[in-house]
Motif scaffolding. Sequence first.
Motif, PDB file in Angstrom:
ATOM      1  N   PRO A  57       8.340  14.652 -28.883  1.00  0.00           N
ATOM      2  CA  PRO A  57       7.551  14.548 -27.658  1.00  0.00           C
ATOM      3  C   PRO A  57       6.120  14.993 -27.857  1.00  0.00           C
ATOM      4  O   PRO A  57       5.802  15.757 -28.778  1.00  0.00           O
ATOM      5  N   ASN A  58       5.266  14.531 -26.985  1.00  0.00           N
ATOM      6  CA  ASN A  58       3.873  14.907 -26.977  1.00  0.00           C
ATOM      7  C   ASN A  58       3.555  15.530 -25.631  1.00  0.00           C
ATOM      8  O   ASN A  58       3.979  15.018 -24.591  1.00  0.00           O
ATOM      9  N   TYR A  59       2.785  16.626 -25.649  1.00  0.00           N
ATOM     10  CA  TYR A  59       2.470  17.355 -24.430  1.00  0.00           C
ATOM     11  C   TYR A  59       0.975  17.571 -24.276  1.00  0.00           C
ATOM     12  O   TYR A  59       0.256  17.787 -25.261  1.00  0.00           O
ATOM     13  N   GLU A  60       0.529  17.522 -23.051  1.00  0.00           N
ATOM     14  CA  GLU A  60      -0.821  17.947 -22.741  1.00  0.00           C
ATOM     15  C   GLU A  60      -0.920  19.446 -23.015  1.00  0.00           C
ATOM     16  O   GLU A  60       0.039  20.192 -22.803  1.00  0.00           O
ATOM     17  N   ASP A  61      -2.073  19.881 -23.484  1.00  0.00           N
ATOM     18  CA  ASP A  61      -2.201  21.252 -23.962  1.00  0.00           C
ATOM     19  C   ASP A  61      -1.824  22.294 -22.914  1.00  0.00           C
ATOM     20  O   ASP A  61      -1.214  23.319 -23.231  1.00  0.00           O
ATOM     21  N   SER A  62      -2.168  22.047 -21.675  1.00  0.00           N
ATOM     22  CA  SER A  62      -1.957  23.053 -20.646  1.00  0.00           C
ATOM     23  C   SER A  62      -0.494  23.239 -20.268  1.00  0.00           C
ATOM     24  O   SER A  62      -0.145  24.237 -19.635  1.00  0.00           O
ATOM     25  N   VAL A  63       0.357  22.299 -20.646  1.00  0.00           N
ATOM     26  CA  VAL A  63       1.773  22.408 -20.305  1.00  0.00           C
ATOM     27  C   VAL A  63       2.648  22.692 -21.508  1.00  0.00           C
ATOM     28  O   VAL A  63       3.841  22.975 -21.339  1.00  0.00           O
ATOM     29  N   ARG A  64       2.076  22.625 -22.684  1.00  0.00           N
ATOM     30  CA  ARG A  64       2.851  22.861 -23.890  1.00  0.00           C
ATOM     31  C   ARG A  64       3.429  24.274 -23.873  1.00  0.00           C
ATOM     32  O   ARG A  64       2.729  25.244 -23.615  1.00  0.00           O
ATOM     33  N   GLY A  65       4.712  24.367 -24.149  1.00  0.00           N
ATOM     34  CA  GLY A  65       5.397  25.642 -24.107  1.00  0.00           C
ATOM     35  C   GLY A  65       6.002  25.969 -22.766  1.00  0.00           C
ATOM     36  O   GLY A  65       6.810  26.901 -22.670  1.00  0.00           O
ATOM     37  N   ARG A  66       5.619  25.233 -21.729  1.00  0.00           N
ATOM     38  CA  ARG A  66       6.163  25.456 -20.402  1.00  0.00           C
ATOM     39  C   ARG A  66       7.028  24.289 -19.929  1.00  0.00           C
ATOM     40  O   ARG A  66       8.025  24.507 -19.239  1.00  0.00           O
ATOM     41  N   PHE A  67       6.616  23.080 -20.281  1.00  0.00           N
ATOM     42  CA  PHE A  67       7.335  21.883 -19.853  1.00  0.00           C
ATOM     43  C   PHE A  67       8.130  21.317 -21.015  1.00  0.00           C
ATOM     44  O   PHE A  67       7.714  21.409 -22.179  1.00  0.00           O
ATOM     45  N   ILE A  68       9.237  20.708 -20.701  1.00  0.00           N
ATOM     46  CA  ILE A  68      10.065  20.041 -21.693  1.00  0.00           C
ATOM     47  C   ILE A  68      10.436  18.664 -21.172  1.00  0.00           C
ATOM     48  O   ILE A  68      11.016  18.541 -20.092  1.00  0.00           O
ATOM     49  N   ILE A  69      10.102  17.644 -21.942  1.00  0.00           N
ATOM     50  CA  ILE A  69      10.487  16.285 -21.596  1.00  0.00           C
ATOM     51  C   ILE A  69      11.696  15.886 -22.427  1.00  0.00           C
ATOM     52  O   ILE A  69      11.806  16.240 -23.603  1.00  0.00           O
ATOM     53  N   SER A  70      12.599  15.172 -21.810  1.00  0.00           N
ATOM     54  CA  SER A  70      13.778  14.688 -22.505  1.00  0.00           C
ATOM     55  C   SER A  70      14.167  13.336 -21.939  1.00  0.00           C
ATOM     56  O   SER A  70      13.667  12.921 -20.895  1.00  0.00           O
ATOM     57  N   ARG A  71      15.046  12.659 -22.638  1.00  0.00           N
ATOM     58  CA  ARG A  71      15.501  11.361 -22.162  1.00  0.00           C
ATOM     59  C   ARG A  71      16.950  11.142 -22.546  1.00  0.00           C
ATOM     60  O   ARG A  71      17.418  11.619 -23.584  1.00  0.00           O
ATOM     61  N   ASP A  72      17.636  10.420 -21.705  1.00  0.00           N
ATOM     62  CA  ASP A  72      19.003  10.017 -21.958  1.00  0.00           C
ATOM     63  C   ASP A  72      18.999   8.501 -22.038  1.00  0.00           C
ATOM     64  O   ASP A  72      18.959   7.816 -21.016  1.00  0.00           O
ATOM     65  N   ASN A  73      19.016   7.989 -23.246  1.00  0.00           N
ATOM     66  CA  ASN A  73      18.896   6.551 -23.435  1.00  0.00           C
ATOM     67  C   ASN A  73      20.094   5.781 -22.883  1.00  0.00           C
ATOM     68  O   ASN A  73      19.963   4.610 -22.529  1.00  0.00           O
ATOM     69  N   ALA A  74      21.239   6.429 -22.820  1.00  0.00           N
ATOM     70  CA  ALA A  74      22.438   5.758 -22.330  1.00  0.00           C
ATOM     71  C   ALA A  74      22.314   5.359 -20.867  1.00  0.00           C
ATOM     72  O   ALA A  74      22.922   4.381 -20.436  1.00  0.00           O
ATOM     73  N   ILE A  75      21.553   6.106 -20.111  1.00  0.00           N
ATOM     74  CA  ILE A  75      21.398   5.820 -18.689  1.00  0.00           C
ATOM     75  C   ILE A  75      19.950   5.570 -18.304  1.00  0.00           C
ATOM     76  O   ILE A  75      19.609   5.560 -17.113  1.00  0.00           O
TER      77      ILE A  75
END
Length: 116
Positions: A57-75
């Motif tokens: 994943p890639n994060y904007e600097d101000s959210v790095r370490g606080r936000f986590i993006i994930s995905r479930d490809n099956a759905i």
Amino acid sequence: QVQVVESGGGLVQPGGSLRLSCSVSGGGFNIWAMGWYRQTPGKQRELVAAIPQLGSPNYEDSVRGRFIISRDNAINTAYLQMNGLKPEDTAVYYCWIDPGRGPSYWGQGTQVTVSS
């Protein structure tokens, strides 16, 4: 007909957490990348986080370490876990879908307000 449905926004106190969800239906394609953008009035819509089908994943600097993006490809669903929220995170958050060809798709947006 492609539908992009977001949920999870709301009002939270500083330091709190929210989880945004984005579900995609009706698309006969593999999703190459998914992500979240946010926008406040008078400002350019900016990338918050993105996650490709392959890679990190890639994060904007101000959210790095606080936000986590994930995905479930099956759905065909993406999530944005937002921790340690700050007032400056207040914005409308938009889910972004890149099928790898043709146009991208956008959710309608969900409001996130961080205030004490």
